[in-house]
Design a protein around this motif. Structure first.
Motif, short mmCIF file in Angstrom:
data_model
loop_
_atom_site.label_atom_id
_atom_site.label_comp_id
_atom_site.label_asym_id
_atom_site.label_seq_id
_atom_site.Cartn_x
_atom_site.Cartn_y
_atom_site.Cartn_z
N GLU A 1 -69.56 -25.55 -67.83
CA GLU A 1 -69.36 -26.65 -66.90
C GLU A 1 -70.66 -27.42 -66.72
OE1 GLU A 1 -68.27 -27.21 -62.22
OE2 GLU A 1 -67.38 -25.52 -63.30
N GLY A 2 -70.55 -28.73 -66.72
CA GLY A 2 -71.72 -29.59 -66.52
C GLY A 2 -72.39 -30.04 -67.80
N ALA A 3 -72.09 -29.40 -68.92
CA ALA A 3 -72.70 -29.81 -70.18
C ALA A 3 -71.97 -31.04 -70.72
CB ALA A 3 -72.64 -28.69 -71.21
N GLU A 4 -72.73 -31.95 -71.26
CA GLU A 4 -72.14 -33.11 -71.94
C GLU A 4 -71.65 -32.63 -73.30
OE1 GLU A 4 -73.80 -37.15 -74.07
OE2 GLU A 4 -74.86 -36.40 -72.30
N VAL A 5 -70.45 -33.04 -73.68
CA VAL A 5 -69.89 -32.62 -74.97
C VAL A 5 -69.74 -33.85 -75.85
CG1 VAL A 5 -67.93 -31.52 -76.12
CG2 VAL A 5 -68.66 -30.71 -73.87
N ARG A 6 -70.26 -33.75 -77.06
CA ARG A 6 -70.20 -34.84 -78.03
C ARG A 6 -69.54 -34.35 -79.30
NH1 ARG A 6 -74.14 -39.24 -77.54
NH2 ARG A 6 -73.00 -39.72 -79.43
#
Length: 170
Positions: free
Chosen positions: A62-67
């Motif tokens: 949770e909270g991580a940017e996903v690309r």
């Protein structure tokens, strides 16, 4: 050895630490990536998971940017490839090397040759660029589990960023 007063005040919760402009890009969803990103956020990094396979991209804390497309890592970014068995290894590293990342590394057992070298040579990446890719990564603390590997990796990145040797030598 006397600690700097500011560092002591921060450590005792009497002052706020100055925000650091830094990014950790974990490449490929994996158990180690999950811990890396979780702990990196606690250390003040902007946590980014780059996972080109959209089906795997949901495996981020949770909270991580996903690309699912390669980020353009700036000079504040540390890039850690967490799975050296993926077929995209060479192209992902080639893209990272084309950016301005401060540091790029590939997890793996130091007793085995790094597959990234041949993958990058096959893409005609110049040898000086290949040499920018660190392997092994992290401090040698005997880590075996994903959380331990994440701790060793982040400790190594912090030591490198702060121009320190790591370990118990000050």
């Amino acid at each position: 050895m006397t600690a700097e007063p500011e560092a002591c005040a921060v450590a005792h919760g009497e002052a706020e630490a100055a925000p650091a402009e830094r990014t950790l890009v974990a490449v490929f969803a994996s158990p180690v990536a999950r811990y890396l990103l979780r702990y990196a956020a606690d250390l003040g990094y902007r946590a980014v998971l780059f996972e080109p396979d959209a089906a795997r991209a949901s495996d981020a804390p949770e909270g991580a940017e996903v690309r699912t497309t390669p980020p353009a890592p700036g000079p504040d970014a540390d890039v850690v490839v967490t799975d050296h068995h993926r077929p995209e290894l060479g192209t992902v590293l080639q893209a990272a090397l084309a950016g301005e990342a401060r540091w790029i590394g590939v997890l793996g057992n130091p007793r085995h040759p790094g597959p990234h070298v041949e993958a990058l040579r096959a893409l005609d990446v110049p040898e000086p660029d290949i040499a920018r890719v660190h392997r092994p990564v992290g401090l040698n603390i005997g880590s075996r589990t994903p959380p331990e590997i994440a701790v060793a990796t982040l400790a190594g990145l912090l030591a490198d960023r702060n121009d320190r040797p790591g370990g118990f030598e000050f």
